[in-house]
Design a protein around this motif. Structure first.
Motif, PDB file in Angstrom:
ATOM      1  N   ARG A 126      94.857  37.801  44.830  1.00  0.00           N
ATOM      2  CA  ARG A 126      96.091  37.535  44.066  1.00  0.00           C
ATOM      3  C   ARG A 126      97.292  38.205  44.709  1.00  0.00           C
ATOM      4  O   ARG A 126      98.342  37.576  44.893  1.00  0.00           O
ATOM      5  CB  ARG A 126      95.896  38.044  42.637  1.00  0.00           C
ATOM      6  CG  ARG A 126      97.127  37.891  41.771  1.00  0.00           C
ATOM      7  CD  ARG A 126      96.919  38.611  40.452  1.00  0.00           C
ATOM      8  NE  ARG A 126      98.127  38.587  39.653  1.00  0.00           N
ATOM      9  CZ  ARG A 126      98.432  39.476  38.715  1.00  0.00           C
ATOM     10  NH1 ARG A 126      97.613  40.487  38.488  1.00  0.00           N
ATOM     11  NH2 ARG A 126      99.537  39.386  38.027  1.00  0.00           N
ATOM     12  N   TRP A 127      97.158  39.468  45.077  1.00  0.00           N
ATOM     13  CA  TRP A 127      98.297  40.181  45.637  1.00  0.00           C
ATOM     14  C   TRP A 127      98.595  39.771  47.075  1.00  0.00           C
ATOM     15  O   TRP A 127      99.748  39.826  47.511  1.00  0.00           O
ATOM     16  CB  TRP A 127      98.084  41.692  45.512  1.00  0.00           C
ATOM     17  CG  TRP A 127      98.266  42.091  44.081  1.00  0.00           C
ATOM     18  CD1 TRP A 127      97.294  42.278  43.153  1.00  0.00           C
ATOM     19  CD2 TRP A 127      99.509  42.281  43.399  1.00  0.00           C
ATOM     20  NE1 TRP A 127      97.842  42.570  41.913  1.00  0.00           N
ATOM     21  CE2 TRP A 127      99.197  42.586  42.042  1.00  0.00           C
ATOM     22  CE3 TRP A 127     100.843  42.220  43.788  1.00  0.00           C
ATOM     23  CZ2 TRP A 127     100.195  42.840  41.093  1.00  0.00           C
ATOM     24  CZ3 TRP A 127     101.830  42.484  42.851  1.00  0.00           C
ATOM     25  CH2 TRP A 127     101.488  42.772  41.516  1.00  0.00           C
TER      26      TRP A 127
ATOM     27  N   GLN B 130      98.408  32.590  39.088  1.00  0.00           N
ATOM     28  CA  GLN B 130      99.430  33.021  40.038  1.00  0.00           C
ATOM     29  C   GLN B 130     100.056  31.828  40.746  1.00  0.00           C
ATOM     30  O   GLN B 130     101.261  31.772  40.966  1.00  0.00           O
ATOM     31  CB  GLN B 130      98.814  33.979  41.063  1.00  0.00           C
ATOM     32  CG  GLN B 130      99.815  34.664  41.966  1.00  0.00           C
ATOM     33  CD  GLN B 130     100.780  35.545  41.177  1.00  0.00           C
ATOM     34  OE1 GLN B 130     100.374  36.326  40.331  1.00  0.00           O
ATOM     35  NE2 GLN B 130     102.061  35.410  41.458  1.00  0.00           N
TER      36      GLN B 130
ATOM     37  N   SER C  34      93.632  34.931  37.226  1.00  0.00           N
ATOM     38  CA  SER C  34      94.314  35.695  38.275  1.00  0.00           C
ATOM     39  C   SER C  34      94.894  34.770  39.339  1.00  0.00           C
ATOM     40  O   SER C  34      96.113  34.584  39.419  1.00  0.00           O
ATOM     41  CB  SER C  34      93.358  36.710  38.906  1.00  0.00           C
ATOM     42  OG  SER C  34      92.201  36.066  39.438  1.00  0.00           O
TER      43      SER C  34
ATOM     44  N   ILE D 240     100.742  36.782  46.566  1.00  0.00           N
ATOM     45  CA  ILE D 240     102.108  37.186  46.197  1.00  0.00           C
ATOM     46  C   ILE D 240     102.867  37.648  47.438  1.00  0.00           C
ATOM     47  O   ILE D 240     104.027  37.268  47.671  1.00  0.00           O
ATOM     48  CB  ILE D 240     102.071  38.315  45.143  1.00  0.00           C
ATOM     49  CG1 ILE D 240     101.512  37.792  43.824  1.00  0.00           C
ATOM     50  CG2 ILE D 240     103.463  38.912  44.943  1.00  0.00           C
ATOM     51  CD1 ILE D 240     101.285  38.858  42.791  1.00  0.00           C
ATOM     52  N   ALA D 241     102.188  38.455  48.275  1.00  0.00           N
ATOM     53  CA  ALA D 241     102.831  38.961  49.496  1.00  0.00           C
ATOM     54  C   ALA D 241     103.208  37.851  50.450  1.00  0.00           C
ATOM     55  O   ALA D 241     104.288  37.849  51.049  1.00  0.00           O
ATOM     56  CB  ALA D 241     101.906  39.967  50.178  1.00  0.00           C
TER      57      ALA D 241
ATOM     58  N   GLY E 149     100.338  45.070  37.614  1.00  0.00           N
ATOM     59  CA  GLY E 149     100.198  46.011  38.732  1.00  0.00           C
ATOM     60  C   GLY E 149      98.892  46.762  38.652  1.00  0.00           C
ATOM     61  O   GLY E 149      98.070  46.505  37.767  1.00  0.00           O
ATOM     62  N   TRP E 150      98.707  47.734  39.556  1.00  0.00           N
ATOM     63  CA  TRP E 150      97.431  48.455  39.603  1.00  0.00           C
ATOM     64  C   TRP E 150      97.272  49.435  38.444  1.00  0.00           C
ATOM     65  O   TRP E 150      96.159  49.877  38.146  1.00  0.00           O
ATOM     66  CB  TRP E 150      97.284  49.186  40.929  1.00  0.00           C
ATOM     67  CG  TRP E 150      98.256  50.326  41.111  1.00  0.00           C
ATOM     68  CD1 TRP E 150      99.508  50.260  41.642  1.00  0.00           C
ATOM     69  CD2 TRP E 150      98.041  51.691  40.750  1.00  0.00           C
ATOM     70  NE1 TRP E 150     100.102  51.500  41.632  1.00  0.00           N
ATOM     71  CE2 TRP E 150      99.220  52.399  41.093  1.00  0.00           C
ATOM     72  CE3 TRP E 150      96.973  52.392  40.187  1.00  0.00           C
ATOM     73  CZ2 TRP E 150      99.351  53.768  40.876  1.00  0.00           C
ATOM     74  CZ3 TRP E 150      97.110  53.749  39.969  1.00  0.00           C
ATOM     75  CH2 TRP E 150      98.297  54.429  40.308  1.00  0.00           C
TER      76      TRP E 150
ATOM     77  N   LEU F  74      94.676  45.193  38.620  1.00  0.00           N
ATOM     78  CA  LEU F  74      95.086  44.466  39.823  1.00  0.00           C
ATOM     79  C   LEU F  74      94.906  42.965  39.673  1.00  0.00           C
ATOM     80  O   LEU F  74      95.753  42.178  40.087  1.00  0.00           O
ATOM     81  CB  LEU F  74      94.284  44.955  41.030  1.00  0.00           C
ATOM     82  CG  LEU F  74      94.796  46.175  41.788  1.00  0.00           C
ATOM     83  CD1 LEU F  74      93.794  46.560  42.868  1.00  0.00           C
ATOM     84  CD2 LEU F  74      96.163  45.899  42.407  1.00  0.00           C
TER      85      LEU F  74
ATOM     86  N   GLY G 259      91.739  40.572  42.615  1.00  0.00           N
ATOM     87  CA  GLY G 259      93.020  41.266  42.636  1.00  0.00           C
ATOM     88  C   GLY G 259      93.639  41.283  44.021  1.00  0.00           C
ATOM     89  O   GLY G 259      94.842  41.052  44.182  1.00  0.00           O
TER      90      GLY G 259
END
Length: 241
Positions: A233-234, A36, A32, A237-238, A110-111, A105, A230
């Motif tokens: 990781r997101w 990424q 993850s 990304i954000a 995606g979720w 996630l 998750g």
């Protein structure tokens, strides 16, 4: 049964689970968060930085291959030690549902990702398969059909490890009475994962004891660590975008 069953020496069920959880955490962190990082354009454009991170990712994934065979081994042991296999399957089903969004996630785009289901579904199908086979222990052809149905269902549901995971559980069930043979058979059944077979060295050292009473810790560890990874990781990304 051979091995260290009944001995005060060797590894308890909780020790094996802790080892599997740690190696799984390493694997999922690589799959993850580290992956990424590798996929970021700035990293990919910097060959030196990319080549520094890539071996870390590779080693983390290789370490992670040790986890799944241990969980399969313990599913079979759990089948033989549980007081109520239906409740056991019920718990696996509940945590399979709980784990699906965290799984997507952490490890998917995606979720919600219907093309792959988390490993709890594989373990559940494997447990159902050996339980059903056990109801017809003197009817070999019917047992073979049941095993094929379990593997087909896992493949159709697109679970993690798919039909190969159910096949491994069936193999460990069939050779349950001879630990050394069971471990060799299990290693052969998972040999397509190059770094997975050594996990059966630890399984051979299983002493048949429960160890620490941390049942729900182990059930919760899977969805909780995936949710944390998750979110990390997101967030990465954000921040990058």
């Amino acid at each position: 049964m051979d091995g260290l069953s009944g001995s005060r020496y060797g590894l308890s069920s909780s020790t094996l689970k802790l080892f599997a959880c740690i190696t799984m955490l390493i694997d999922h962190t690589g799959a993850s968060v580290v992956l990424q990082l590798l996929n970021q354009p700035a990293i990919r454009a910097n060959a030196a930085r990319y080549n520094q991170i890539l071996p870390v990712y590779t080693v983390m994934r290789q370490i992670g291959r040790l986890a799944f065979p241990i969980f399969c081994f313990l599913i079979v042991e759990g089948y033989y030690h549980t007081h109520d296999v239906r409740k056991y399957m019920g718990r696996l089903f509940v945590f399979a549902l709980i784990s699906e969004i965290p799984f997507d996630l952490a490890l998917k785009p995606g979720w919600f990702y219907p093309l792959k289901q988390n490993v709890y579904f594989t373990l559940l199908i494997g447990l159902w398969t050996i339980w059903t086979m056990d109801q017809f222990r003197f009817r070999r052809m019917l047992r073979l059909v049941i095993a094929l149905c379990g593997m087909t269902f896992a493949r159709g549901l697109m679970t993690d490890y798919s039909f190969r995971g159910v096949f491994l559980i069936v193999v460990l069930y069939l050779f349950h009475e001879e630990r050394l043979v069971q471990c060799f058979a299990g290693a052969a059944a998972i040999a397509w994962e190059t770094y997975a077979p050594p996990s059966f060295i630890l399984c051979y050292l299983y002493n048949g004891k429960r160890g620490l009473r941390l049942k729900y810790f182990f059930y919760l560890f899977y969805p909780v660590h995936l949710m944390i990874l998750g979110l990390i990781r997101w967030l990465c990304i954000a921040n990058i975008t």
